[in-house]
Design a protein around this motif. Structure first.
Motif, PDB file in Angstrom:
ATOM      1  N   SER A   2       0.824  -1.201   0.000  1.00  0.00           N
ATOM      2  CA  SER A   2       0.000   0.000   0.000  1.00  0.00           C
ATOM      3  C   SER A   2       0.860   1.253   0.000  1.00  0.00           C
ATOM      4  CB  SER A   2      -0.936   0.015   1.208  1.00  0.00           C
ATOM      5  OG  SER A   2      -0.220   0.322   2.376  1.00  0.00           O
ATOM      6  N   HIS A   3       0.224   2.347  -0.373  1.00  0.00           N
ATOM      7  CA  HIS A   3       0.929   3.628  -0.468  1.00  0.00           C
ATOM      8  C   HIS A   3       1.462   4.064   0.904  1.00  0.00           C
ATOM      9  CE1 HIS A   3       2.006   7.471  -2.133  1.00  0.00           C
ATOM     10  NE2 HIS A   3       1.287   8.090  -1.205  1.00  0.00           N
ATOM     11  N   LYS A   4       0.703   3.798   1.973  1.00  0.00           N
ATOM     12  CA  LYS A   4       1.130   4.198   3.318  1.00  0.00           C
ATOM     13  C   LYS A   4       2.396   3.463   3.744  1.00  0.00           C
ATOM     14  CE  LYS A   4      -3.412   5.485   5.034  1.00  0.00           C
ATOM     15  NZ  LYS A   4      -4.455   5.213   6.023  1.00  0.00           N
ATOM     16  N   ILE A   5       2.482   2.195   3.407  1.00  0.00           N
ATOM     17  CA  ILE A   5       3.673   1.413   3.757  1.00  0.00           C
ATOM     18  C   ILE A   5       4.884   1.947   3.002  1.00  0.00           C
ATOM     19  CG2 ILE A   5       4.756  -0.859   3.609  1.00  0.00           C
ATOM     20  CD1 ILE A   5       1.963  -2.050   4.068  1.00  0.00           C
ATOM     21  N   ARG A   6       4.706   2.235   1.722  1.00  0.00           N
ATOM     22  CA  ARG A   6       5.804   2.784   0.926  1.00  0.00           C
ATOM     23  C   ARG A   6       6.258   4.134   1.467  1.00  0.00           C
ATOM     24  NH1 ARG A   6       6.564  -0.069  -3.814  1.00  0.00           N
ATOM     25  NH2 ARG A   6       4.854  -1.478  -4.322  1.00  0.00           N
ATOM     26  N   GLU A   7       5.302   4.972   1.891  1.00  0.00           N
ATOM     27  CA  GLU A   7       5.653   6.268   2.477  1.00  0.00           C
ATOM     28  C   GLU A   7       6.427   6.098   3.778  1.00  0.00           C
ATOM     29  OE1 GLU A   7       2.226   8.704   3.056  1.00  0.00           O
ATOM     30  OE2 GLU A   7       2.125   9.293   0.942  1.00  0.00           O
ATOM     31  N   ALA A   8       6.001   5.167   4.630  1.00  0.00           N
ATOM     32  CA  ALA A   8       6.691   4.933   5.901  1.00  0.00           C
ATOM     33  C   ALA A   8       8.127   4.473   5.654  1.00  0.00           C
ATOM     34  CB  ALA A   8       5.935   3.900   6.731  1.00  0.00           C
ATOM     35  N   ILE A   9       8.320   3.629   4.666  1.00  0.00           N
ATOM     36  CA  ILE A   9       9.670   3.158   4.333  1.00  0.00           C
ATOM     37  C   ILE A   9      10.515   4.311   3.816  1.00  0.00           C
ATOM     38  CG2 ILE A   9      10.977   1.660   2.774  1.00  0.00           C
ATOM     39  CD1 ILE A   9       8.636  -0.339   2.996  1.00  0.00           C
ATOM     40  N   ALA A  10       9.923   5.158   2.965  1.00  0.00           N
ATOM     41  CA  ALA A  10      10.650   6.308   2.420  1.00  0.00           C
ATOM     42  C   ALA A  10      10.987   7.314   3.518  1.00  0.00           C
ATOM     43  CB  ALA A  10       9.826   6.968   1.325  1.00  0.00           C
ATOM     44  N   ASP A  11      10.093   7.486   4.494  1.00  0.00           N
ATOM     45  CA  ASP A  11      10.356   8.403   5.615  1.00  0.00           C
ATOM     46  C   ASP A  11      11.554   7.957   6.440  1.00  0.00           C
ATOM     47  OD1 ASP A  11       8.252   9.967   4.816  1.00  0.00           O
ATOM     48  OD2 ASP A  11       6.841   9.184   6.309  1.00  0.00           O
ATOM     49  N   ALA A  14      14.763   4.598   3.512  1.00  0.00           N
ATOM     50  CA  ALA A  14      15.045   3.325   2.843  1.00  0.00           C
ATOM     51  C   ALA A  14      14.301   3.270   1.506  1.00  0.00           C
ATOM     52  CB  ALA A  14      14.617   2.167   3.732  1.00  0.00           C
ATOM     53  N   LEU A  15      14.688   2.323   0.703  1.00  0.00           N
ATOM     54  CA  LEU A  15      14.059   2.112  -0.596  1.00  0.00           C
ATOM     55  C   LEU A  15      13.080   0.954  -0.488  1.00  0.00           C
ATOM     56  CD1 LEU A  15      13.941   2.624  -3.673  1.00  0.00           C
ATOM     57  CD2 LEU A  15      15.813   0.999  -3.896  1.00  0.00           C
ATOM     58  N   ALA A  16      11.829   1.198  -0.870  1.00  0.00           N
ATOM     59  CA  ALA A  16      10.809   0.143  -0.827  1.00  0.00           C
ATOM     60  C   ALA A  16      11.004  -0.773  -2.029  1.00  0.00           C
ATOM     61  CB  ALA A  16       9.418   0.745  -0.850  1.00  0.00           C
ATOM     62  N   VAL A  17      11.260  -2.037  -1.762  1.00  0.00           N
ATOM     63  CA  VAL A  17      11.444  -3.026  -2.815  1.00  0.00           C
ATOM     64  C   VAL A  17      10.282  -4.018  -2.712  1.00  0.00           C
ATOM     65  CG1 VAL A  17      13.038  -4.655  -3.856  1.00  0.00           C
ATOM     66  CG2 VAL A  17      13.921  -2.733  -2.557  1.00  0.00           C
ATOM     67  N   ILE A  18       9.094  -3.507  -2.988  1.00  0.00           N
ATOM     68  CA  ILE A  18       7.888  -4.302  -2.869  1.00  0.00           C
ATOM     69  C   ILE A  18       7.245  -4.380  -4.249  1.00  0.00           C
ATOM     70  CG2 ILE A  18       5.652  -4.528  -1.736  1.00  0.00           C
ATOM     71  CD1 ILE A  18       6.750  -2.556   0.404  1.00  0.00           C
ATOM     72  N   PRO A  19       7.127  -5.562  -4.816  1.00  0.00           N
ATOM     73  CA  PRO A  19       6.477  -5.653  -6.127  1.00  0.00           C
ATOM     74  C   PRO A  19       4.977  -5.382  -6.006  1.00  0.00           C
ATOM     75  CG  PRO A  19       7.041  -7.829  -5.326  1.00  0.00           C
ATOM     76  CD  PRO A  19       7.607  -6.847  -4.351  1.00  0.00           C
ATOM     77  N   SER A  20       4.417  -4.805  -7.053  1.00  0.00           N
ATOM     78  CA  SER A  20       2.974  -4.561  -7.085  1.00  0.00           C
ATOM     79  C   SER A  20       2.241  -5.883  -7.279  1.00  0.00           C
ATOM     80  CB  SER A  20       2.629  -3.632  -8.243  1.00  0.00           C
ATOM     81  OG  SER A  20       3.278  -2.401  -8.100  1.00  0.00           O
ATOM     82  N   LYS A  21       0.983  -5.897  -6.872  1.00  0.00           N
ATOM     83  CA  LYS A  21       0.166  -7.077  -7.123  1.00  0.00           C
ATOM     84  C   LYS A  21      -0.038  -7.215  -8.628  1.00  0.00           C
ATOM     85  CE  LYS A  21      -2.393  -7.269  -2.830  1.00  0.00           C
ATOM     86  NZ  LYS A  21      -3.733  -7.323  -2.236  1.00  0.00           N
ATOM     87  N   SER A  22      -0.231  -8.417  -9.077  1.00  0.00           N
ATOM     88  CA  SER A  22      -0.371  -8.650 -10.513  1.00  0.00           C
ATOM     89  C   SER A  22      -1.634  -8.016 -11.083  1.00  0.00           C
ATOM     90  CB  SER A  22      -0.373 -10.149 -10.809  1.00  0.00           C
ATOM     91  OG  SER A  22      -1.465 -10.762 -10.157  1.00  0.00           O
ATOM     92  N   ALA A  24      -2.938  -5.098  -9.981  1.00  0.00           N
ATOM     93  CA  ALA A  24      -2.980  -3.679  -9.649  1.00  0.00           C
ATOM     94  C   ALA A  24      -3.175  -2.849 -10.915  1.00  0.00           C
ATOM     95  CB  ALA A  24      -1.700  -3.266  -8.940  1.00  0.00           C
ATOM     96  N   LYS A  25      -3.968  -1.788 -10.781  1.00  0.00           N
ATOM     97  CA  LYS A  25      -4.217  -0.920 -11.934  1.00  0.00           C
ATOM     98  C   LYS A  25      -2.948  -0.175 -12.333  1.00  0.00           C
ATOM     99  CE  LYS A  25      -9.093  -0.246 -10.959  1.00  0.00           C
ATOM    100  NZ  LYS A  25     -10.139   0.710 -10.615  1.00  0.00           N
ATOM    101  N   LYS A  26      -2.210   0.309 -11.335  1.00  0.00           N
ATOM    102  CA  LYS A  26      -0.970   1.047 -11.596  1.00  0.00           C
ATOM    103  C   LYS A  26       0.202   0.213 -11.081  1.00  0.00           C
ATOM    104  CE  LYS A  26       1.397   5.341 -10.533  1.00  0.00           C
ATOM    105  NZ  LYS A  26       1.395   6.534  -9.676  1.00  0.00           N
ATOM    106  N   GLN A  27       0.987  -0.325 -11.985  1.00  0.00           N
ATOM    107  CA  GLN A  27       2.143  -1.132 -11.603  1.00  0.00           C
ATOM    108  C   GLN A  27       3.293  -0.209 -11.191  1.00  0.00           C
ATOM    109  OE1 GLN A  27       2.523  -4.540 -11.457  1.00  0.00           O
ATOM    110  NE2 GLN A  27       0.326  -4.683 -11.855  1.00  0.00           N
ATOM    111  N   ILE A  28       3.836  -0.417 -10.000  1.00  0.00           N
ATOM    112  CA  ILE A  28       4.960   0.378  -9.508  1.00  0.00           C
ATOM    113  C   ILE A  28       6.229  -0.429  -9.756  1.00  0.00           C
ATOM    114  CG2 ILE A  28       5.986   1.455  -7.479  1.00  0.00           C
ATOM    115  CD1 ILE A  28       3.119   1.652  -6.351  1.00  0.00           C
ATOM    116  N   PRO A  29       7.188   0.157 -10.478  1.00  0.00           N
ATOM    117  CA  PRO A  29       8.406  -0.609 -10.792  1.00  0.00           C
ATOM    118  C   PRO A  29       9.240  -0.890  -9.536  1.00  0.00           C
ATOM    119  CG  PRO A  29       8.650   1.667 -11.491  1.00  0.00           C
ATOM    120  CD  PRO A  29       7.242   1.509 -11.015  1.00  0.00           C
ATOM    121  N   HIS A  30       9.945  -1.996  -9.549  1.00  0.00           N
ATOM    122  CA  HIS A  30      10.844  -2.344  -8.457  1.00  0.00           C
ATOM    123  C   HIS A  30      12.063  -3.054  -9.034  1.00  0.00           C
ATOM    124  CE1 HIS A  30       8.780  -6.158  -8.986  1.00  0.00           C
ATOM    125  NE2 HIS A  30       9.776  -6.745  -8.344  1.00  0.00           N
ATOM    126  N   ASP A  31      13.143  -3.060  -8.276  1.00  0.00           N
ATOM    127  CA  ASP A  31      14.384  -3.709  -8.698  1.00  0.00           C
ATOM    128  C   ASP A  31      14.296  -5.197  -8.355  1.00  0.00           C
ATOM    129  OD1 ASP A  31      16.937  -4.491  -9.293  1.00  0.00           O
ATOM    130  OD2 ASP A  31      17.925  -3.008  -8.000  1.00  0.00           O
TER     131      ASP A  31
END
Length: 79
Positions: A2-11, A14-22, A24-31
């Motif tokens: 979720s967006h809140k988890i990604r924000e907490a990690i960024a705060d 750290a870098l969020a390395v969480i793949p999006s669900k298959s 999901a409407k908007k795929q967020i890229p990850h390494d």
């Protein structure tokens, strides 16, 4: 993922390395390579918890606990 988890990690700086669900409407890229390395670390901690002495923290002094971690790491590396 979720967006809140990604924000907490960024705060935390750290870098969020969480793949999006298959689906999901908007795929967020990850390494993918970094995500694979994260999996290795998570499996290491899971193995570490199997060692009762580390999981229950028998060693109360920090130096002794660190030495037990070193011994555990060496044992994993040899196997």
């Amino acid at each position: 993922s979720s967006h809140k988890i990604r924000e907490a990690i960024a705060d935390e700086g750290a870098l969020a390395v969480i793949p999006s669900k298959s689906n999901a409407k908007k795929q967020i890229p990850h390494d993918k390579n970094l995500y694979a390395m994260r999996n290795i670390v998570e499996r290491f901690f899971c193995k570490m918890k199997d060692m009762r002495r580390l999981a229950t923290r028998f060693e109360k002094k920090g130096a002794n606990f660190l030495n037990m971690l070193f011994l555990f790491s060496i044992r994993c590396w040899i196997n």
